[in-house]
Design an enzyme around this catalytic site. Structure first.
Site, PDB file in Angstrom:
ATOM      1  N   ILE A  62     -33.684 -14.633  61.399  1.00 39.18           N
ATOM      2  CA  ILE A  62     -32.443 -15.820  61.342  1.00 39.18           C
ATOM      3  C   ILE A  62     -31.698 -15.592  60.126  1.00 39.18           C
ATOM      4  O   ILE A  62     -32.377 -15.496  59.044  1.00 39.18           O
ATOM      5  CB  ILE A  62     -32.998 -17.197  61.467  1.00 39.18           C
ATOM      6  N   GLU A  63     -30.327 -15.177  60.322  1.00 38.40           N
ATOM      7  CA  GLU A  63     -29.598 -14.823  58.998  1.00 38.40           C
ATOM      8  C   GLU A  63     -29.086 -16.254  58.467  1.00 38.40           C
ATOM      9  O   GLU A  63     -28.174 -16.587  59.327  1.00 38.40           O
ATOM     10  CB  GLU A  63     -28.743 -13.766  59.271  1.00 38.40           C
ATOM     11  N   VAL A  64     -29.370 -16.569  57.562  1.00 33.31           N
ATOM     12  CA  VAL A  64     -28.699 -17.840  56.930  1.00 33.31           C
ATOM     13  C   VAL A  64     -27.704 -17.699  56.152  1.00 33.31           C
ATOM     14  O   VAL A  64     -27.728 -16.898  54.999  1.00 33.31           O
ATOM     15  CB  VAL A  64     -29.847 -18.584  56.255  1.00 33.31           C
TER      16      VAL A  64
END
Length: 311
Positions: A62-64
């Site tokens: 997951i790219e935050v």
């Protein structure tokens, strides 16, 4: 919720109207800057990007994405959420396309640029596989759908105005979409997808994009497909979108399947050697254009003998 700023703004307003005051609104947008999307929010400090990858049940990253007004508390709670769902986070600063979509797109667009140059489709796809990518760039374009590429490009053009620069290869995506061959979801794109059978490259590609009489060596194509991703990663480091080489490497390996044998987009540069990679970029720039220009950060590091992992 399509990559359309107006659609996303409407969803944001309607969603926040029925959310608890302290709730966090996380957007799964793949390209539109979080800071801009947060303008539709009544509480931009609680607005963040959580970019999942498809298929979600198989992709562990997951790219935050942290917007300009995203609070530290919102980031902390978002990271708690990522941990709770058993996935791996990387944290990036806001930018169009962020890190993963921005670099991933260079691979598919380079494949389409090759097609426009007259490189045979099968050679392009085999070069992608020999580079170590999970699938060739044309097959990957079919997976994400060429019409999404065109929609994202349209929104980018609207947002940037005179600063917009068309990516090399977008004309191929536009042409294939105009032919109604938008990708796997439609059963036809660069490939045909017969029901119950294996996909095959569309025989009409030769008519639409005639192959050149002389074809390049596969090693040259492999070098282009890998270098274009590494160069864009360095640009993300230079602009502060990425803050660590570790996030760059982890994101490339887990986000879009950059070859594990290469260690990630930054580690690939170290394997080549920074000074040698700058020379490789210069040679590619001379032959194929400024998208291969070595970023100033890379030249500076080569001159000083620095390493990304030692910075």
């Amino acid at each position: 919720v399509f990559e359309d700023r107006a659609v996303k703004a409407d969803v944001t307003r309607r969603g926040e109207a029925v959310m608890a005051p302290q709730a966090i609104f996380a957007s799964n947008t793949s390209t539109l800057p979080i800071t801009g999307l947060a303008e539709a929010s009544a509480r931009p400090a609680n607005f963040i990007g959580l970019h999942f990858f498809s298929p979600v049940d198989k992709m562990p990253l997951i790219e935050v994405i942290v917007g300009k007004q995203t609070s530290h508390d919102t980031l902390a709670r978002a990271l708690d959420y990522v941990k709770a769902v058993g996935m791996t986070p990387i944290v990036v600063n806001d930018s169009r396309g962020f890190y993963t979509s921005r670099v991933f797109s260079t691979y598919v667009f380079e494949g389409m640029a090759m097609l426009a140059e007259g490189v045979a489709p099968a050679l392009i796809e085999n070069a992608g596989l020999q580079a170590g990518m999970p699938v060739g760039p044309l097959a990957l374009t079919d997976e994400v759908s060429a019409d999404l590429c065109v929609k994202i490009d349209h929104q980018t053009r609207v947002d940037l105005g005179s600063a917009y620069k068309a990516p090399r290869g977008i004309e191929v995506a536009q042409k294939i979409v105009a032919l109604g061959r938008i990708g796997k979801k439609a059963g036809k794109g660069f490939y045909d997808y017969p029901e119950g059978g294996r996909k095959t490259l569309w025989s009409g590609l030769a008519e639409q994009f005639p192959p050149a009489s002389e074809q390049p060596a596969v090693d040259d194509l492999v070098r282009r497909l890998i270098a274009v991703q590494a160069i864009e990663t360095v640009r993300c480091m230079q602009e502060g979108v990425l803050t660590t080489a570790r996030d760059a490497d982890v994101g490339s390996l887990l986000g879009w399947g950059f070859p594990a044998c290469r260690g990630g987009t930054i580690s690939q540069i170290h394997t080549t050697g920074i000074a040698a990679f700058v020379q490789q970029c210069e040679a590619l720039q001379a032959r194929h254009g400024d998208r291969f220009a070595p970023p100033p950060l890379l030249r500076e590091m080569a001159a000083k003998g620095e390493s990304f992992y030692a910075r």
